[in-house]
Design a protein around this motif. Structure first.
Motif, PDB file in Angstrom:
ATOM      1  N   VAL A 155     -12.753   1.338  -3.775  1.00  0.00           N
ATOM      2  CA  VAL A 155     -11.294   1.207  -3.688  1.00  0.00           C
ATOM      3  C   VAL A 155     -10.760   1.880  -2.426  1.00  0.00           C
ATOM      4  O   VAL A 155     -11.075   3.041  -2.150  1.00  0.00           O
ATOM      5  N   ASN A 156      -9.926   1.164  -1.669  1.00  0.00           N
ATOM      6  CA  ASN A 156      -9.229   1.752  -0.530  1.00  0.00           C
ATOM      7  C   ASN A 156      -8.212   2.772  -1.031  1.00  0.00           C
ATOM      8  O   ASN A 156      -7.394   2.454  -1.899  1.00  0.00           O
ATOM      9  N   VAL A 157      -8.245   3.978  -0.490  1.00  0.00           N
ATOM     10  CA  VAL A 157      -7.272   5.005  -0.858  1.00  0.00           C
ATOM     11  C   VAL A 157      -6.638   5.551   0.418  1.00  0.00           C
ATOM     12  O   VAL A 157      -7.334   5.974   1.342  1.00  0.00           O
ATOM     13  N   ALA A 158      -5.312   5.536   0.453  1.00  0.00           N
ATOM     14  CA  ALA A 158      -4.562   6.089   1.584  1.00  0.00           C
ATOM     15  C   ALA A 158      -3.804   7.322   1.124  1.00  0.00           C
ATOM     16  O   ALA A 158      -3.223   7.332   0.038  1.00  0.00           O
ATOM     17  N   ARG A 159      -3.821   8.360   1.935  1.00  0.00           N
ATOM     18  CA  ARG A 159      -3.035   9.566   1.661  1.00  0.00           C
ATOM     19  C   ARG A 159      -1.885   9.620   2.656  1.00  0.00           C
ATOM     20  O   ARG A 159      -2.094   9.510   3.866  1.00  0.00           O
ATOM     21  N   VAL A 160      -0.671   9.772   2.141  1.00  0.00           N
ATOM     22  CA  VAL A 160       0.507   9.742   3.002  1.00  0.00           C
ATOM     23  C   VAL A 160       1.306  11.031   2.841  1.00  0.00           C
ATOM     24  O   VAL A 160       1.223  11.723   1.831  1.00  0.00           O
TER      25      VAL A 160
END
Length: 252
Positions: A155-160
């Motif tokens: 799964v692609n996970v982005a932290r913003v």
């Protein structure tokens, strides 16, 4: 079980290590208790060999000394930490698949059990990516990977830095921002077939005022018992599968 230090994560358990290999996670080395060669263990050996990952056999006493859990099941893998992606990477994944974007946005989920379960659900649903905040939230730790049964590797996970501003950016990209909230519309009465960012709130305060205001629409799940709300991971699963059901129904 998966444990972590500053530079390396430990993955303990046959299924977790097998899923890590299948997902092409960056594993540095695999330790196997001497004599473990059948079934799943043989498949682990074969995948490690084909991927060029060193496999080291340890005598039972040395292996048990290295293990950090009660039941490592004869295998321990050392891996690099999870690599995060950008929000644009997530949207490009949807474009590459020629699908309307389907994104989970998690606002201050702090429980590794919840995050791991949500990542496992996201993989099952074919979600293009999951967005989490950098602060006041759980990251993709080894414990999260363990709960996800290795699905975190897919799964692609982005932290913003800021969830609210990220929601504005998603809206500018054409996504419909849908928040899970008890003051919303019944979920089954809402059209969820287009580009969707599903926002799930944290365990304690839900969406939060600012994030709630950034949503285009709020949806709720019917509650008939005494408890006023569902676990965040369960809510994400129910609403996520409603989105998938509507999308697949659209093509019937």
């Amino acid at each position: 079980m998966i444990l972590e230090d500053k530079n390396e994560a430990r993955i303990e358990g046959r299924n977790a290590v097998l899923e890590a290999l299948s997902a092409s996670m960056p594993l540095n080395k695999i330790y196997i208790k001497k004599g473990e060669r059948h079934g799943v263990m043989q498949k682990i050996r074969e995948l490690a060999r084909s991927s060029g990952i060193p496999v080291v056999e340890l005598d039972p006493k040395s292996f048990e000394h290295m293990a950090r859990t009660r039941n490592p099941q004869g295998v321990i893998a050392l891996s690099s930490p999870k690599e995060y992606v950008s929000v644009d990477d997530i949207l490009e994944t949807a474009e590459r698949r020629r699908e309307a974007p389907f994104v989970f946005v998690l606002n201050e989920i702090t429980d590794p059990q919840n995050l791991g379960s949500i990542l496992r659900t996201a993989d099952c649903l074919g979600v293009h990516g999951v967005i989490i905040p950098k602060r006041r939230a759980c990251g993709v730790t080894p414990a999260v990977v363990k709960v996800s049964e290795g699905a975190a590797g897919y799964v692609n996970v982005a932290r913003v830095t800021n969830i609210a501003s990220t929601l504005e950016c998603l809206k500018e990209k054409g996504l419909w921002v849908v928040g899970a909230d008890m003051d919303g519309e019944p979920y089954h009465r809402v059209d969820l077939t287009g580009p969707v960012a599903l926002v799930i709130g944290g365990e304690d305060k839900g969406l939060g005022r600012l994030v709630r205001e950034k949503c285009d629409l709020l949806v709720k799940l019917p509650m008939r018992g005494h408890v006023p709300s569902l676990n965040a991971a369960v809510a994400a699963a129910v609403l996520g599968y409603e989105i998938l059901r509507q999308r697949e129904g659209r093509h019937d």
